[in-house]
Design a protein around this motif. Sequence first.
Motif, PDB file in Angstrom:
ATOM      1  N   ILE A  56       0.856  -1.185   0.000  1.00 31.86           N
ATOM      2  CA  ILE A  56       0.000   0.000   0.000  1.00 31.86           C
ATOM      3  C   ILE A  56       0.895   1.238   0.000  1.00 31.86           C
ATOM      4  O   ILE A  56       1.877   1.315   0.736  1.00 31.86           O
ATOM      5  CB  ILE A  56      -1.018   0.028   1.160  1.00 31.86           C
ATOM      6  CG1 ILE A  56      -0.331  -0.011   2.531  1.00 31.86           C
ATOM      7  CG2 ILE A  56      -2.027  -1.098   1.046  1.00 31.86           C
ATOM      8  CD1 ILE A  56      -1.287   0.348   3.651  1.00 31.86           C
ATOM      9  N   ARG A  67       3.248   8.242   1.705  1.00 34.33           N
ATOM     10  CA  ARG A  67       3.775   9.464   1.098  1.00 34.33           C
ATOM     11  C   ARG A  67       5.189   9.293   0.555  1.00 34.33           C
ATOM     12  O   ARG A  67       5.590   9.976  -0.373  1.00 34.33           O
ATOM     13  CB  ARG A  67       3.754  10.628   2.102  1.00 34.33           C
ATOM     14  CG  ARG A  67       2.342  11.101   2.382  1.00 34.33           C
ATOM     15  CD  ARG A  67       2.326  12.567   2.769  1.00 34.33           C
ATOM     16  NE  ARG A  67       2.615  13.414   1.625  1.00 34.33           N
ATOM     17  CZ  ARG A  67       2.893  14.704   1.700  1.00 34.33           C
ATOM     18  NH1 ARG A  67       2.932  15.300   2.850  1.00 34.33           N
ATOM     19  NH2 ARG A  67       3.147  15.409   0.616  1.00 34.33           N
ATOM     20  N   ILE A  79      -0.066  -3.458  13.412  1.00 32.92           N
ATOM     21  CA  ILE A  79      -1.146  -2.473  13.435  1.00 32.92           C
ATOM     22  C   ILE A  79      -1.903  -2.576  14.752  1.00 32.92           C
ATOM     23  O   ILE A  79      -2.339  -3.658  15.139  1.00 32.92           O
ATOM     24  CB  ILE A  79      -2.076  -2.649  12.221  1.00 32.92           C
ATOM     25  CG1 ILE A  79      -1.285  -2.254  10.959  1.00 32.92           C
ATOM     26  CG2 ILE A  79      -3.336  -1.809  12.357  1.00 32.92           C
ATOM     27  CD1 ILE A  79      -2.041  -2.407   9.682  1.00 32.92           C
ATOM     28  N   ASN A  80      -2.006  -1.439  15.421  1.00 30.33           N
ATOM     29  CA  ASN A  80      -2.588  -1.443  16.756  1.00 30.33           C
ATOM     30  C   ASN A  80      -3.391  -0.170  17.014  1.00 30.33           C
ATOM     31  O   ASN A  80      -3.363   0.764  16.220  1.00 30.33           O
ATOM     32  CB  ASN A  80      -1.460  -1.615  17.795  1.00 30.33           C
ATOM     33  CG  ASN A  80      -1.968  -2.157  19.126  1.00 30.33           C
ATOM     34  OD1 ASN A  80      -3.159  -2.329  19.330  1.00 30.33           O
ATOM     35  ND2 ASN A  80      -1.047  -2.410  20.036  1.00 30.33           N
ATOM     36  N   ILE A  81      -4.093  -0.145  18.142  1.00 27.38           N
ATOM     37  CA  ILE A  81      -4.934   1.008  18.476  1.00 27.38           C
ATOM     38  C   ILE A  81      -4.250   1.929  19.481  1.00 27.38           C
ATOM     39  O   ILE A  81      -4.879   2.805  20.059  1.00 27.38           O
ATOM     40  CB  ILE A  81      -6.317   0.563  19.004  1.00 27.38           C
ATOM     41  CG1 ILE A  81      -6.160  -0.324  20.247  1.00 27.38           C
ATOM     42  CG2 ILE A  81      -7.086  -0.179  17.941  1.00 27.38           C
ATOM     43  CD1 ILE A  81      -7.468  -0.593  20.965  1.00 27.38           C
ATOM     44  N   GLY A  82      -2.959   1.756  19.674  1.00 30.16           N
ATOM     45  CA  GLY A  82      -2.196   2.634  20.554  1.00 30.16           C
ATOM     46  C   GLY A  82      -0.732   2.339  20.341  1.00 30.16           C
ATOM     47  O   GLY A  82      -0.382   1.324  19.729  1.00 30.16           O
ATOM     48  N   GLU A 100      -0.084   2.937  14.726  1.00 30.86           N
ATOM     49  CA  GLU A 100      -1.495   3.341  14.691  1.00 30.86           C
ATOM     50  C   GLU A 100      -1.877   3.641  13.245  1.00 30.86           C
ATOM     51  O   GLU A 100      -1.079   4.200  12.487  1.00 30.86           O
ATOM     52  CB  GLU A 100      -1.707   4.566  15.566  1.00 30.86           C
ATOM     53  CG  GLU A 100      -1.708   4.229  17.046  1.00 30.86           C
ATOM     54  CD  GLU A 100      -2.317   5.354  17.867  1.00 30.86           C
ATOM     55  OE1 GLU A 100      -3.546   5.401  17.997  1.00 30.86           O
ATOM     56  OE2 GLU A 100      -1.541   6.191  18.356  1.00 30.86           O
ATOM     57  N   SER A 101      -3.119   3.312  12.898  1.00 26.56           N
ATOM     58  CA  SER A 101      -3.511   3.429  11.492  1.00 26.56           C
ATOM     59  C   SER A 101      -3.443   4.864  10.983  1.00 26.56           C
ATOM     60  O   SER A 101      -3.234   5.084   9.805  1.00 26.56           O
ATOM     61  CB  SER A 101      -4.900   2.831  11.283  1.00 26.56           C
ATOM     62  OG  SER A 101      -5.833   3.443  12.130  1.00 26.56           O
ATOM     63  N   ARG A 102      -3.589   5.851  11.866  1.00 31.01           N
ATOM     64  CA  ARG A 102      -3.510   7.229  11.389  1.00 31.01           C
ATOM     65  C   ARG A 102      -2.109   7.570  10.886  1.00 31.01           C
ATOM     66  O   ARG A 102      -1.931   8.483  10.103  1.00 31.01           O
ATOM     67  CB  ARG A 102      -3.965   8.214  12.474  1.00 31.01           C
ATOM     68  CG  ARG A 102      -2.965   8.521  13.549  1.00 31.01           C
ATOM     69  CD  ARG A 102      -3.206   9.904  14.172  1.00 31.01           C
ATOM     70  NE  ARG A 102      -4.471  10.012  14.880  1.00 31.01           N
ATOM     71  CZ  ARG A 102      -4.679   9.603  16.143  1.00 31.01           C
ATOM     72  NH1 ARG A 102      -3.687   9.062  16.830  1.00 31.01           N
ATOM     73  NH2 ARG A 102      -5.834   9.755  16.723  1.00 31.01           N
ATOM     74  N   ILE A 119      -0.126   5.315   9.227  1.00 35.27           N
ATOM     75  CA  ILE A 119       0.236   4.495   8.059  1.00 35.27           C
ATOM     76  C   ILE A 119       0.601   5.360   6.843  1.00 35.27           C
ATOM     77  O   ILE A 119       1.592   5.079   6.171  1.00 35.27           O
ATOM     78  CB  ILE A 119      -0.895   3.484   7.717  1.00 35.27           C
ATOM     79  CG1 ILE A 119      -1.020   2.444   8.852  1.00 35.27           C
ATOM     80  CG2 ILE A 119      -0.642   2.792   6.389  1.00 35.27           C
ATOM     81  CD1 ILE A 119      -2.182   1.456   8.678  1.00 35.27           C
ATOM     82  N   PRO A 120      -0.149   6.457   6.560  1.00 35.08           N
ATOM     83  CA  PRO A 120       0.202   7.277   5.394  1.00 35.08           C
ATOM     84  C   PRO A 120       1.583   7.937   5.482  1.00 35.08           C
ATOM     85  O   PRO A 120       2.095   8.407   4.470  1.00 35.08           O
ATOM     86  CB  PRO A 120      -0.908   8.347   5.367  1.00 35.08           C
ATOM     87  CG  PRO A 120      -2.044   7.722   6.086  1.00 35.08           C
ATOM     88  CD  PRO A 120      -1.429   6.892   7.168  1.00 35.08           C
ATOM     89  N   LEU A 172      -8.913  -2.459   6.116  1.00 35.53           N
ATOM     90  CA  LEU A 172      -8.082  -1.285   5.868  1.00 35.53           C
ATOM     91  C   LEU A 172      -7.832  -1.085   4.373  1.00 35.53           C
ATOM     92  O   LEU A 172      -7.952   0.017   3.852  1.00 35.53           O
ATOM     93  CB  LEU A 172      -6.729  -1.433   6.576  1.00 35.53           C
ATOM     94  CG  LEU A 172      -6.699  -1.114   8.058  1.00 35.53           C
ATOM     95  CD1 LEU A 172      -5.308  -1.394   8.622  1.00 35.53           C
ATOM     96  CD2 LEU A 172      -7.063   0.347   8.317  1.00 35.53           C
ATOM     97  N   PHE A 232     -10.905   0.102   2.596  1.00 29.53           N
ATOM     98  CA  PHE A 232     -11.271   1.468   3.016  1.00 29.53           C
ATOM     99  C   PHE A 232     -10.373   2.477   2.284  1.00 29.53           C
ATOM    100  O   PHE A 232     -10.844   3.525   1.835  1.00 29.53           O
ATOM    101  CB  PHE A 232     -11.110   1.592   4.533  1.00 29.53           C
ATOM    102  CG  PHE A 232     -11.871   2.733   5.155  1.00 29.53           C
ATOM    103  CD1 PHE A 232     -13.154   3.055   4.738  1.00 29.53           C
ATOM    104  CD2 PHE A 232     -11.313   3.473   6.182  1.00 29.53           C
ATOM    105  CE1 PHE A 232     -13.861   4.096   5.327  1.00 29.53           C
ATOM    106  CE2 PHE A 232     -12.009   4.520   6.774  1.00 29.53           C
ATOM    107  CZ  PHE A 232     -13.281   4.838   6.346  1.00 29.53           C
ATOM    108  N   PHE A 233      -9.106   2.139   2.174  1.00 34.38           N
ATOM    109  CA  PHE A 233      -8.144   2.962   1.423  1.00 34.38           C
ATOM    110  C   PHE A 233      -8.675   3.187   0.002  1.00 34.38           C
ATOM    111  O   PHE A 233      -8.769   4.323  -0.484  1.00 34.38           O
ATOM    112  CB  PHE A 233      -6.800   2.231   1.384  1.00 34.38           C
ATOM    113  CG  PHE A 233      -5.618   3.088   1.012  1.00 34.38           C
ATOM    114  CD1 PHE A 233      -5.755   4.241   0.250  1.00 34.38           C
ATOM    115  CD2 PHE A 233      -4.336   2.734   1.420  1.00 34.38           C
ATOM    116  CE1 PHE A 233      -4.648   5.019  -0.082  1.00 34.38           C
ATOM    117  CE2 PHE A 233      -3.227   3.507   1.094  1.00 34.38           C
ATOM    118  CZ  PHE A 233      -3.395   4.644   0.334  1.00 34.38           C
ATOM    119  N   LEU A 286     -11.884   5.337   0.057  1.00 28.92           N
ATOM    120  CA  LEU A 286     -11.656   6.748   0.391  1.00 28.92           C
ATOM    121  C   LEU A 286     -10.920   7.469  -0.732  1.00 28.92           C
ATOM    122  O   LEU A 286     -11.206   8.633  -1.009  1.00 28.92           O
ATOM    123  CB  LEU A 286     -10.864   6.862   1.699  1.00 28.92           C
ATOM    124  CG  LEU A 286     -11.655   6.571   2.968  1.00 28.92           C
ATOM    125  CD1 LEU A 286     -10.745   6.658   4.188  1.00 28.92           C
ATOM    126  CD2 LEU A 286     -12.819   7.541   3.132  1.00 28.92           C
TER     127      LEU A 286
END
Lengths: 340, 340
Positions: free
Chosen positions: B133, B136, B181-184, B214-216, B218-219, B236, B239-240, B243
């Motif tokens: 995926i 930047r 990949i995690n939530i924190g 964190e997924s935020r 990833i970019p 994910l 969703f990519f 979006l």
Amino acid sequence: MEKIVIAIDTMGTDNGSAYFVQGIAEAMDLYDDLSFIVTGKEEELKTYIDQYGCDKTRIEVVDATEEITCHDAPVDAIRRKKNSSMVLALNAVKEGRAAACISGGNSGALLAGGQFLVGRAKGVKRTPLAPLIPHRYGSSLLIDCGANVDAKPENLVQFAKMGSIYMKNIEGIENPRVGIINIGAEDEKGNELVKSTIPLLRECKDINFIGSVESRDIPNGPADVLVCEAFVGNVLLKFFEGLGKMFMAEIKDTLKSSVKTKIGGALIYKPIKKTFKRYMADDKGGAPLLGLKGLVVKIHGNSKDTEVRSAIEQCRNFVKKDVTNQIIRTFVEEENKGEN
Amino acid sequence: MEKIVIAIDTMGTDNGSAYFVQGIAEAMDLYDDLSFIVTGKEEELKTYIDQYGCDKTRIEVVDATEEITCHDAPVDAIRRKKNSSMVLALNAVKEGRAAACISGGNSGALLAGGQFLVGRAKGVKRTPLAPLIPHRYGSSLLIDCGANVDAKPENLVQFAKMGSIYMKNIEGIENPRVGIINIGAEDEKGNELVKSTIPLLRECKDINFIGSVESRDIPNGPADVLVCEAFVGNVLLKFFEGLGKMFMAEIKDTLKSSVKTKIGGALIYKPIKKTFKRYMADDKGGAPLLGLKGLVVKIHGNSKDTEVRSAIEQCRNFVKKDVTNQIIRTFVEEENKGEN
């Protein structure tokens, strides 16, 4: 006229407390039935209250001598920092002095505090965090994005019901469409949790379950309530945020790349930014933590007066529509049925 | 010179077989060591082979009398449609006549066929689908996005290792950074699976584990290999895709919204479209299904000659670097250690 009291935690955010007081002042002008308990740095708050000309008879300031920051461990912070603005605001709800609480502080601490201090409503097994995520034609409630992961099917069924009640009452959507986030459209697709939950959702007569929603379709708004386990919801929510920023940054870079794009960019940058802003801002208020004895709303740490005012309106609606009791009635009725 | 044979399934896609033959022709011109087994409609393929002037001594056409479509149930399709282009191509790998197989057809069927027909390599417990995926500053391997959900910690550890081998050999990244990949950000965050996997990854000496992502983020490309369970990866990835399309559609609408934006839009639309295309196209080939006895690559159903050629180059690299055997050696060595 029924008076509605809202507690507001003004610390632990990026922008300081001025925007909170400004948002409160705007809400006070719009609604006569609102009054506030504001927790934070007393002197600072009083200065802003004068500055924005708030009606002092409708605003009580509670001085906080501690602050919960984003670096604090959530549960520990709630237990130890009893004089923090967040704990003081949550306690106002706990003690029935306020019907709702708004905070832009440490999310984990707010979720923990909601559960430990405000407490779960009768019949509710888990309290989900349910932000609205924008799609092309409106918004969907993504439920659960909280910190309690590894949910059970019965939790997801409750999320579906709470989400439906919320969207009907707060967003005014009749018979909200409920979808479950899945990796395929068919009922036999999915992980164990999703496959076990789907038949339970199909059985529910009080919700409008439309089946599985693939994440690629979320931007087209196929459902008003998107049910998922908190790990998945959290990952999706933050990916949305990250990708929005990334695409905006890429557009900026592209517009700077040549003389031609600079000229074009001057003409289109503002409208494009406005378009993107719709996907990033909270004009619908904050994310409600549902299923508690009172409402707790999480707003972004960088919220300005508009977001604060929207969250206040959201709380007011929630209280006026008696959403908490609607949720309690739904689950208590079920429990009674189960016992018969 | 070692000859590399690649099997190509030319059916079950949106664009027909012409782009496949065109991509093969381009790859043939670039690499003398490649030859092909092409499965599909024989007559049609022969016409395109003439049209694109392919060297016929390096291309074998196998006529397929059946087609697996996107509506077929995956496992069933692989079992019943033995004369489909997909099964014929996978069988070429199974029987050792080809080293790799490329298909743009039904993803589920390809995943099932990879496992049932080609088979898992020695020591591999689960075969993940691992697309790149874009972020930047490059690309990350998202492993697993396949159909086998509810993985165990030991599966995720194998994904981390296979992903590292892939990124080192195929993308040329020395010591690839592996994140989960995690939530924190902290090790104690996450669901049971992630919390159980983190200590195992910290123990691995042959990978460069950097902790939770964190997924935020990833970019921003914090890791070269992003390990996750397939449900999360699939959600994910899609969703990519969704979006990306949504933001592009919103930009188009915005550019049409006034005379000013129309003028600006004429100057910037092409560069913006190019920027977005980077996030949506497969210039790095397709998604490899790793851990099989041979390589299986999934490309998009709407792939054109460029994507087909990239996937061929990806397969050639994979074979030349002997990635399958590197994976086998890693896991067999571990098994032997475990037995001592």
